[in-house]
Design an enzyme around this catalytic site. Structure first.
Site, mmCIF file in Angstrom:
data_model
loop_
_atom_site.group_PDB
_atom_site.id
_atom_site.type_symbol
_atom_site.label_atom_id
_atom_site.label_comp_id
_atom_site.label_asym_id
_atom_site.label_seq_id
_atom_site.Cartn_x
_atom_site.Cartn_y
_atom_site.Cartn_z
ATOM 1 N N HIS A 58 0.829 -1.229 0.000
ATOM 2 C CA HIS A 58 0.000 0.000 0.000
ATOM 3 C C HIS A 58 0.854 1.267 0.000
ATOM 4 O O HIS A 58 0.532 2.245 0.669
ATOM 5 C CB HIS A 58 -0.958 0.019 1.200
ATOM 6 C CG HIS A 58 -1.962 -1.090 1.190
ATOM 7 N ND1 HIS A 58 -3.113 -1.033 0.440
ATOM 8 C CD2 HIS A 58 -1.975 -2.292 1.801
ATOM 9 C CE1 HIS A 58 -3.799 -2.159 0.611
ATOM 10 N NE2 HIS A 58 -3.130 -2.945 1.413
ATOM 11 N N ASN A 131 -10.847 -2.959 1.774
ATOM 12 C CA ASN A 131 -10.411 -3.099 0.385
ATOM 13 C C ASN A 131 -11.580 -2.825 -0.557
ATOM 14 O O ASN A 131 -12.735 -2.857 -0.131
ATOM 15 C CB ASN A 131 -9.898 -4.524 0.118
ATOM 16 C CG ASN A 131 -8.498 -4.745 0.660
ATOM 17 O OD1 ASN A 131 -7.654 -3.855 0.621
ATOM 18 N ND2 ASN A 131 -8.252 -5.927 1.164
ATOM 19 N N TYR A 341 -0.381 -4.173 11.904
ATOM 20 C CA TYR A 341 -0.445 -2.790 11.403
ATOM 21 C C TYR A 341 0.244 -1.807 12.355
ATOM 22 O O TYR A 341 1.079 -1.010 11.921
ATOM 23 C CB TYR A 341 -1.891 -2.381 11.103
ATOM 24 C CG TYR A 341 -2.379 -2.918 9.778
ATOM 25 C CD1 TYR A 341 -2.441 -4.284 9.531
ATOM 26 C CD2 TYR A 341 -2.768 -2.066 8.754
ATOM 27 C CE1 TYR A 341 -2.872 -4.791 8.325
ATOM 28 C CE2 TYR A 341 -3.200 -2.563 7.531
ATOM 29 C CZ TYR A 341 -3.258 -3.917 7.316
ATOM 30 O OH TYR A 341 -3.677 -4.413 6.117
#
Ligand code: NDP
Length: 493
Positions: A58, A131, A341
């Site tokens: 990303h 997504n 994350y």
């Protein structure tokens, strides 16, 4: 002029000429620069450190601010404060990215688009890391790095590699449903204003009274979904690699604010046990006929960042950022992402990344057991106790239950075992349903076949053969068409 800033060094000391280094040699022949030229040294040294580590996935993105407005009463299913009260508005930061390619790569490549959204609520930050397709390629998080490497560059040639890509998917066929979505025309969106976003994961909506429901989020574009054909996408990639970033930025600049409607599918906890599909398996959707979409809110993007690096590059999103009223499910992918994350952000931005402007909560923060570390630039809690249960300063706690840790449907019993991602016939059923959805729209099946062939033609023959077999398991006709189209594409090129 009154508002013209006085040029200084970073520590505030004024400098008369930002364009001149200090030389030795007076008025005559000039040479050598001086170590005492702080301006030169600071300028060069800072430039060499201007880049921070690129996101491992990303990396390439556009972003903007906006607002989320509650449009429907959902107080019967969640006590999330920001979702309670029709008309209530919260500020939002949204970052939309491709997944595999590096920063600066072409926007219109075939890829999933990531949807990192931060809602600044009165009870902290709620992140949605979604997504633009409703399912994912794997359901066991240990496969995540392999999946992504297979979509990136070959370790020797440094080229993207169709053999590697299809070899991974041939041998991890639980991803067939997501592959079908990726190779539909939705894999090449016309713009970021024309995509949907999906949670993929099952989440929980919880209430302060101790009840909860399972939910899946759907964020649907009010502009309508629009896609590019592979020919259009390739042409634009050559002509204007920043096409999507530019489109979003200029639309917002001219006041043409894109918006989306946020829905949830809602499931009773008791339904989960008996449901046709494992609701913790991210490769499956809940068919709309079983669980219709219930509208919740409207999202509008209405403000471009004033500085891309500060607001978008430094933004860090995590599925672990959840406010009371929203809670995780047992989906192993979600559980792993909740660790991975923030861990990635600590590496990329540093341990105090939560203090950076896009990440800092707009609601009061009092987290005195997390302090110090590189780049501490808040008050660091002054002299407040840095240990729990101090009598020197009392800390109050939320007076309602911790809805993120509700026990209902979380009383797990069983043996520790490996999570099986063995592929079974059921894994092809929803992929087949998708193939039929495409069949109801003119040209969409043919486009999927052509999109696969254009990519698969670059793989080794034995890998191609396995891919034909995989698609034949979805539908015999699909497998046959892909084989024919791939052979044709190889002859053509
Ligand atoms: P539905 O007929 O109710 O839903 C089909 C969905 O497919 C549509 O709502 C739309 O999703 C999406 N879709 C329609 N046209 C296209 C297209 N050309 N390219 C890509 N996606 C398209 O059936 P079900 O809910 O029973 O699902 C059938 C299949 O549809 C699923 O197996 C799945 O592959 C796919 N799908 C299902 C979703 C779900 O959550 N149930 C979500 C998205 C796709 P949308 O309205 O979100 O744009």
């Amino acid at each position: 002029m009154a508002n013209t800033p006085l040029y200084t060094l970073a520590e505030g000391c004024p400098v008369t000429d930002p364009t001149a280094t200090q030389h030795f040699g007076g008025q005559g022949v000039k040479g050598l620069v001086l170590l005492q030229d702080t301006q030169l040294i600071e300028t060069l040294a800072h430039f060499a450190r201007e880049r921070i580590p690129e996101r491992v996935v990303h990396a390439s993105a556009a972003g903007a601010f906006g607002e989320l407005e509650v449009t429907h009463d959902v107080s019967d299913i969640t006590s999330a404060a920001f979702l309670n009260g029709v008309g209530k508005k919260s500020k939002v930061l949204l970052r939309i990215s491709t997944v595999g390619p590096e920063k600066g790569s072409a926007d219109t490549v075939r890829d999933v688009r990531g949807w990192g959204m931060k809602v600044y609520t009165e009870e902290g930050n709620q992140d949605f890391v979604f997504n633009d397709i409703p399912v994912f390629f794997v359901r066991d998080p240990i496969k995540f790095p392999s999946l992504n490497r297979s979509h990136k560059r070959h370790p020797r040639t440094h080229l993207s590699d169709p053999t590697m890509f299809w070899d991974f998917h041939n041998n991890n066929q639980e991803g067939i449903h997501a592959i079908m979505q990726l190779f539909s025309d939705r894999g090449t969106p016309a713009s970021l204003r024309h995509i949907n976003a999906y949670s993929g994961h099952t989440y929980k909506f919880t209430k302060d009274d101790g009840t909860s429901k399972y939910v899946k989020f759907h964020i649907k574009t009010n502009q309508g979904v629009q896609s590019l054909t592979k020919e259009q996408a390739a042409k634009i990639a050559g002509e204007n690699p920043d096409y999507h970033v530019e489109d979003l930025f200029t639309a917002i600049e001219r006041g043409d604010f894109p918006s989306w409607t946020i829905y949830v599918q809602v499931m009773e906890l008791s339904d989960a046990e008996a449901y046709r599909w494992n609701i913790f398996d991210m490769t499956k959707v809940w068919p709309h006929s079983d669980y219709p979409l219930r509208p919740v809110a409207k999202l509008t993007l209405n403000e471009n960042p004033s500085n891309y690096f500060r607001d978008i590059e430094q933004a860090a999103f995590s599925p672990s950022n959840m406010v009371p009223g929203i809670a995780p499910s047992a989906d192993p992918m979600l559980q792993a992402r909740m660790f991975a994350y923030p861990d990635a952000a600590r590496y990329r931005l540093g341990v105090n990344y939560q203090q950076l402007p896009p990440n800092s909560a707009k609601s009061p923060v009092y987290s005195p057991y997390q302090r110090d570390g590189f780049m501490t630039f808040n008050s660091n809690y002054g002299g407040d106790p840095n240990y729990v249960r101090s009598t020197q300063r009392l800390v109050a706690f939320r007076d309602k239950p911790n809805t993120n840790a509700q026990k209902l449907h979380n009383n797990w019993v069983g043996e520790v075992c490996d999570f099986s991602s063995e592929v079974i016939d059921d894994d092809f059923i929803q992929a087949k349903a998708f193939w039929e959805v495409l069949g109801s729209q003119s040209g969409q099946q043919d486009n999927l076949v052509g999109n696969v062939a254009a990519h698969l033609k670059g793989a080794l023959p034995e890998v191609q053969k396995e891919a034909f077999k995989m698609f034949s398991q979805v539908d015999q006709d699909l497998g046959k068409k892909i084989k024919e189209a791939t052979i044709f594409a190889m002859v053509e090129s």
